[in-house]
Design a protein around this motif. Sequence first.
Motif, PDB file in Angstrom:
ATOM      1  N   ARG A 114     -12.160  -4.941   7.369  1.00  0.00           N
ATOM      2  CA  ARG A 114     -11.088  -5.878   7.070  1.00  0.00           C
ATOM      3  C   ARG A 114      -9.771  -5.371   7.650  1.00  0.00           C
ATOM      4  N   ILE A 115      -8.834  -6.305   7.777  1.00  0.00           N
ATOM      5  CA  ILE A 115      -7.490  -5.991   8.249  1.00  0.00           C
ATOM      6  C   ILE A 115      -6.497  -6.562   7.254  1.00  0.00           C
ATOM      7  N   GLY A 116      -5.476  -5.791   6.911  1.00  0.00           N
ATOM      8  CA  GLY A 116      -4.478  -6.233   5.948  1.00  0.00           C
ATOM      9  C   GLY A 116      -3.089  -6.229   6.563  1.00  0.00           C
ATOM     10  N   TYR A 117      -2.235  -7.134   6.074  1.00  0.00           N
ATOM     11  CA  TYR A 117      -0.862  -7.264   6.554  1.00  0.00           C
ATOM     12  C   TYR A 117       0.064  -7.324   5.349  1.00  0.00           C
ATOM     13  N   ALA A 118       1.287  -6.824   5.521  1.00  0.00           N
ATOM     14  CA  ALA A 118       2.226  -6.852   4.402  1.00  0.00           C
ATOM     15  C   ALA A 118       3.656  -6.726   4.900  1.00  0.00           C
ATOM     16  N   SER A 119       4.564  -7.231   4.074  1.00  0.00           N
ATOM     17  CA  SER A 119       5.993  -6.990   4.223  1.00  0.00           C
ATOM     18  C   SER A 119       6.504  -6.552   2.867  1.00  0.00           C
ATOM     19  N   GLY A 120       7.373  -5.538   2.843  1.00  0.00           N
ATOM     20  CA  GLY A 120       7.880  -5.091   1.555  1.00  0.00           C
ATOM     21  C   GLY A 120       8.848  -3.943   1.697  1.00  0.00           C
ATOM     22  N   MET A 121       9.224  -3.394   0.551  1.00  0.00           N
ATOM     23  CA  MET A 121      10.147  -2.259   0.541  1.00  0.00           C
ATOM     24  C   MET A 121      10.139  -1.612  -0.833  1.00  0.00           C
ATOM     25  N   VAL A 122      10.489  -0.337  -0.843  1.00  0.00           N
ATOM     26  CA  VAL A 122      10.849   0.370  -2.075  1.00  0.00           C
ATOM     27  C   VAL A 122      12.346   0.180  -2.263  1.00  0.00           C
ATOM     28  N   PHE A 123      12.780  -0.126  -3.483  1.00  0.00           N
ATOM     29  CA  PHE A 123      14.180  -0.479  -3.694  1.00  0.00           C
ATOM     30  C   PHE A 123      15.093   0.742  -3.634  1.00  0.00           C
ATOM     31  N   LEU A 177      11.869 -10.536 -11.168  1.00  0.00           N
ATOM     32  CA  LEU A 177      12.710  -9.618 -11.932  1.00  0.00           C
ATOM     33  C   LEU A 177      11.892  -8.526 -12.630  1.00  0.00           C
ATOM     34  N   ARG A 178      10.582  -8.732 -12.747  1.00  0.00           N
ATOM     35  CA  ARG A 178       9.749  -7.706 -13.378  1.00  0.00           C
ATOM     36  C   ARG A 178       9.386  -6.569 -12.410  1.00  0.00           C
ATOM     37  N   HIS A 179       9.832  -6.673 -11.174  1.00  0.00           N
ATOM     38  CA  HIS A 179       9.665  -5.564 -10.228  1.00  0.00           C
ATOM     39  C   HIS A 179      10.758  -4.530 -10.498  1.00  0.00           C
ATOM     40  N   LYS A 180      10.350  -3.281 -10.599  1.00  0.00           N
ATOM     41  CA  LYS A 180      11.305  -2.218 -10.925  1.00  0.00           C
ATOM     42  C   LYS A 180      11.549  -1.275  -9.753  1.00  0.00           C
ATOM     43  N   THR A 181      10.512  -0.968  -8.987  1.00  0.00           N
ATOM     44  CA  THR A 181      10.652   0.039  -7.937  1.00  0.00           C
ATOM     45  C   THR A 181      10.316  -0.480  -6.540  1.00  0.00           C
ATOM     46  N   MET A 182       9.472  -1.504  -6.435  1.00  0.00           N
ATOM     47  CA  MET A 182       9.072  -1.961  -5.106  1.00  0.00           C
ATOM     48  C   MET A 182       8.594  -3.401  -5.143  1.00  0.00           C
ATOM     49  N   PHE A 183       8.566  -3.992  -3.951  1.00  0.00           N
ATOM     50  CA  PHE A 183       8.044  -5.343  -3.754  1.00  0.00           C
ATOM     51  C   PHE A 183       7.209  -5.321  -2.487  1.00  0.00           C
ATOM     52  N   GLN A 184       6.068  -5.998  -2.541  1.00  0.00           N
ATOM     53  CA  GLN A 184       5.257  -6.146  -1.341  1.00  0.00           C
ATOM     54  C   GLN A 184       4.464  -7.443  -1.430  1.00  0.00           C
ATOM     55  N   LEU A 185       4.497  -8.206  -0.368  1.00  0.00           N
ATOM     56  CA  LEU A 185       3.642  -9.376  -0.238  1.00  0.00           C
ATOM     57  C   LEU A 185       2.587  -9.041   0.810  1.00  0.00           C
ATOM     58  N   ARG A 186       1.302  -9.215   0.461  1.00  0.00           N
ATOM     59  CA  ARG A 186       0.238  -8.737   1.340  1.00  0.00           C
ATOM     60  C   ARG A 186      -0.990  -9.628   1.241  1.00  0.00           C
ATOM     61  N   TRP A 187      -1.823  -9.536   2.270  1.00  0.00           N
ATOM     62  CA  TRP A 187      -3.106 -10.234   2.259  1.00  0.00           C
ATOM     63  C   TRP A 187      -4.043  -9.535   3.230  1.00  0.00           C
ATOM     64  N   THR A 188      -5.337  -9.801   3.073  1.00  0.00           N
ATOM     65  CA  THR A 188      -6.332  -9.245   3.987  1.00  0.00           C
ATOM     66  C   THR A 188      -7.203 -10.360   4.547  1.00  0.00           C
ATOM     67  N   GLN A 189      -7.876 -10.050   5.634  1.00  0.00           N
ATOM     68  CA  GLN A 189      -8.816 -10.993   6.244  1.00  0.00           C
ATOM     69  C   GLN A 189      -9.898 -10.193   6.953  1.00  0.00           C
ATOM     70  N   PRO A 190     -11.011 -10.829   7.270  1.00  0.00           N
ATOM     71  CA  PRO A 190     -12.057 -10.099   7.996  1.00  0.00           C
ATOM     72  C   PRO A 190     -11.535  -9.552   9.320  1.00  0.00           C
ATOM     73  N   LEU A 191     -12.065  -8.430   9.696  1.00  0.00           N
ATOM     74  CA  LEU A 191     -11.642  -7.794  10.940  1.00  0.00           C
ATOM     75  C   LEU A 191     -12.040  -8.676  12.131  1.00  0.00           C
ATOM     76  N   PRO A 192     -11.118  -9.007  13.013  1.00  0.00           N
ATOM     77  CA  PRO A 192     -11.454  -9.857  14.162  1.00  0.00           C
ATOM     78  C   PRO A 192     -12.205  -9.069  15.231  1.00  0.00           C
ATOM     79  N   THR A 193     -12.959  -9.764  16.043  1.00  0.00           N
ATOM     80  CA  THR A 193     -13.657  -9.095  17.138  1.00  0.00           C
ATOM     81  C   THR A 193     -12.682  -8.479  18.127  1.00  0.00           C
TER      82      THR A 193
END
Length: 227
Positions: A114-123, A177-193
Motif C-alpha cells: 500500500r501507499i499512504g499520503y498525508a498533510s499535517g504538522m506538529v503544533f 479543537l480537540r487536537h492538542k499536539t498535532m494534526f494530520q489528514l491521511r489516506w492509503t490506497q493499493p500500491l500502483p504498478t
Amino acid sequence: MSFTGFPPAGRALLARLPGLDPAGFAAEHTAWTTLLLDPARGFVTALGAVLVERISPGLLADPRVNGSIAPINRDLRFDPHGPRYKDHLLFRWWERDRPKRTAPTLFVRLDPTRIGYASGMVFPSTDQWRTAVADHTTAQGLINRVRRDLPDAEIAGADLKRVPAPYPADHPNADLLRHKTMFQLRWTQPLPTAVSTPAFVEHCATQLARLTALHHWLHTTVATVAP
C-alpha cells in the motif's frame, strides 16, 4: 541520483525487515542499500522537485536518513520487545522557513502492498492551533472540502476527549479543537504498478496535489498565527 522505481525485490525485503535481528539486517545491508535506500534517495529528490513546482516553492527535500527519509529502525523505548525494523518507508517534505519538527509537512508512506499520503504538522503551540481553528469559516470549511474530495481520508491527532475551555462543546470546530499536539489528514490506497518505474513520482505528485489547499492553510495560517 536518478529515480527508476522501487524494484519488487526491494519491496519483498521491506516485508521481511520486521523479522530480522541486527545480525540479520547486517547480512542484508547491501541489498537494503541497493534495493531500498538508494531508490529512496532518488525518489525524495525527484518528487521534491515536482512538489516545489506544483504545491509550494518553500518545500525542502533532504535525501538523507533523518532528513526526508525516516530511519528504518524502530524506536524501542515504548515497545522494547517489538520488531527492531519497520515494514515501511516514510518520506517527508517540509516548509524550509519553519523548524522541521513543527513545519507543515507532506508525507508519503510506502509499504509492501500500500501507499499512504498525508498533510499535517506538529503544533508550535496548542494555543496557536486553537486560535487558527476557532474560525470555522476557514478551518472546518477547508477540512470538509478536502474530506469530500477524499472520502477515505482520516484525521489523526484529536487526543482530547472533550472540547477544551473556553470553547463550547457545540463549537462548529469541536473536533479540530480537540487536537492538542498535532494534526494530520491521511489516506492509503493499493500500491500502483508504477511503483517500479520512474512514473511513480508523477503518481505521488498527483495524489499529494489534492492536499495543496490544506497544506497552504497550515503554512499561512496555523504556522504564522501569534500564540
